[in-house]
Design a protein around this motif. Structure first.
Motif, short mmCIF file in Angstrom:
data_model
loop_
_atom_site.label_atom_id
_atom_site.label_comp_id
_atom_site.label_asym_id
_atom_site.label_seq_id
_atom_site.Cartn_x
_atom_site.Cartn_y
_atom_site.Cartn_z
N THR A 66 -25.10 92.25 -26.62
CA THR A 66 -26.25 93.15 -26.71
C THR A 66 -27.52 92.41 -27.10
O THR A 66 -27.47 91.33 -27.69
N ILE A 69 -29.45 94.27 -31.58
CA ILE A 69 -28.89 94.05 -32.91
C ILE A 69 -29.76 94.71 -33.97
O ILE A 69 -29.25 95.41 -34.86
N GLU A 72 -29.32 98.49 -33.97
CA GLU A 72 -28.04 98.95 -34.51
C GLU A 72 -28.04 98.84 -36.03
O GLU A 72 -27.60 99.75 -36.73
N VAL A 73 -28.53 97.70 -36.56
CA VAL A 73 -28.54 97.50 -38.01
C VAL A 73 -29.50 98.49 -38.67
O VAL A 73 -29.21 99.05 -39.74
N SER A 91 -33.63 94.86 -40.97
CA SER A 91 -32.82 94.76 -39.75
C SER A 91 -33.40 93.71 -38.81
O SER A 91 -32.66 92.99 -38.13
N ALA A 95 -31.44 90.44 -37.35
CA ALA A 95 -31.35 90.18 -35.92
C ALA A 95 -31.87 88.80 -35.56
O ALA A 95 -31.35 88.14 -34.64
N PHE A 98 -29.60 85.66 -35.06
CA PHE A 98 -28.84 85.45 -33.83
C PHE A 98 -29.68 84.87 -32.70
O PHE A 98 -29.16 84.17 -31.83
N THR A 112 -33.52 91.07 -29.09
CA THR A 112 -33.36 89.62 -29.05
C THR A 112 -33.73 89.14 -27.65
O THR A 112 -33.62 89.89 -26.68
N VAL A 118 -21.65 89.35 -30.20
CA VAL A 118 -21.47 89.53 -31.64
C VAL A 118 -20.05 90.04 -31.92
O VAL A 118 -19.60 91.02 -31.33
N TRP A 123 -20.69 91.69 -37.18
CA TRP A 123 -21.35 92.98 -37.41
C TRP A 123 -21.19 93.41 -38.87
O TRP A 123 -22.15 93.86 -39.52
N ALA A 126 -23.36 91.26 -41.02
CA ALA A 126 -24.77 91.59 -40.79
C ALA A 126 -25.16 92.84 -41.56
O ALA A 126 -26.24 92.92 -42.18
#
Length: 369
Positions: A66, A69, A72-73, A91, A95, A98, A112, A118, A123, A126
């Protein structure tokens, strides 16, 4: 010396367009000076990862590819009560470990710059790091990546197919599984399908013509697919977890035999299964058997004493394996074959054979993640 498991599969596809080029036509290749249809290795690996053997049998041990990141975080932090501004800030920091980040657009968290693979463990780490940052923890910037990125863990698909982190090559994963582009064993060309669609509400008095016309490509053939597994590297990428490596090998075999790229599947309903599988296990240097098909089998039917493309493909494959073994010595210590048309062998036997390769490995120390 590494232990390798090699798979040679023959899969007959009906008229279909599972893997398209930039113009929407079936991908093609010239092999031995003759036109063939082709399935890219990328499309095959994607299809393998989407099978139930990976999604369900390896649940919890499958990575996520993905660019989202930070998004999602951020959602995870907000769900735990973090205010939006702090969630966005921390977050984004996580990210950036990565990959480089794109600029924010439309008020959404930055993406990103590359698709990042990942693992479930990463995850979890993170999320934990983000939560600690929200709580005010002071962490040395140079140590941030060590808080999250792993060199080895329990993500089977990352262990198999590898990943590249351009900004942090120390945490790249070398692929333990090599997958070749599949191509037809015989001459094959893409064909054109001219089609029309009817407007249900159009009256005959208005216009008797079609509501829509279009053109689409398709093709059919027997494909040769080759894959090779470095079992030592697979176990190493999984942090020394041999039981998980064995499960992964079983899942890989079942997926290779049944998975197909899904392009135009609703239009063609292609769901082919491998009709022939040759699995080889040993410590000799791997070699594919693509040379069996540089001279198309449809031009060799008399030589191969077969009157069908699939049977001729099986004969050519086995003949090439025998010739290479004679010239170079046996390529494997053990070989198992599933031949559907001959009624010999089963997919279960091939899967058990592949998983047993882990038992042939020497003892290794656990890998430092």
């Amino acid at each position: 010396m590494s232990v390798f498991v090699q798979f040679h599969l023959l899969v007959p596809y009906p008229p279909s367009n599972p893997n398209r080029d930039d113009q929407g036509r079936p991908k093609q290749a010239t092999v031995g000076g003759h036109p063939r249809l082709r399935l890219s290795s990328q499309s095959i690996k994607r299809a393998v990862r989407e099978t139930a053997f990976f999604l369900e049998d390896l649940a919890g041990n499958r990575g996520t590819r993905t660019k989202r990141i930070a998004e999602e975080v951020e959602k995870w932090l907000i769900g735990r009560g973090t205010v939006a501004e702090a969630a966005r800030t921390h977050s984004t920091t996580v990210a950036s470990l990565f990959s480089k980040l794109e600029g924010e657009k439309d008020g959404k968290p930055p993406l990103t710059t590359t698709l990042v693979f990942v693992s479930p463990e990463e995850w979890r780490l993170a999320h934990e790091l983000a939560e600690r940052l929200v709580a005010g923890a002071k962490i040395d910037e140079k140590a941030l990546k060590k808080e999250v990125l792993r060199r080895a863990d329990g993500a089977v698909d990352i262990a198999m197919f590898g990943r590249m982190l351009a900004d942090d090559p120390d945490h790249n994963r070398e692929a333990a599984v090599q997958v070749a582009h599949a191509f037809t064993t015989h001459r094959a060309l893409a064909e054109d399908d001219w089609y029309s669609a009817v407007d249900d509400l159009k009256t005959r008095e208005e216009d008797a013509g079609a509501g829509h016309i279009g053109e689409s490509g398709f093709g059919s053939g027997v494909y040769y697919l080759y894959a090779c597994v470095n079992v030592d590297l697979l176990v190493e990428n999984l942090g020394g977890d041999r039981a998980l490596a064995a499960r992964g090998l079983e899942a890989l075999v079942r997926a290779l035999a049944t998975a197909t790229p899904r392009g135009k599947q609703n239009s063609h309903a292609h769901h082919p299964l491998a009709r022939f599988i040759r699995a080889e296990r040993g410590s000799r240097q791997p070699r594919d058997l693509s040379g069996a098909f540089f001279h198309p089998v449809n031009l060799r039917l008399a030589e191969l004493q077969r009157n069908d493309l699939l049977g001729a493909s099986v004969s050519a494959l086995q003949d090439m394996a025998g010739k290479l073994d004679h010239a170079y010595g046996p390529a494997a210590e053990a070989v198992v074959v599933m031949d559907v048309d001959a009624g010999s062998g089963t997919l279960d036997e091939i899967a058990r054979f592949a998983a047993a390769a882990v038992e042939h490995l020497p003892a290794h120390a656990p890998v430092d993640a």
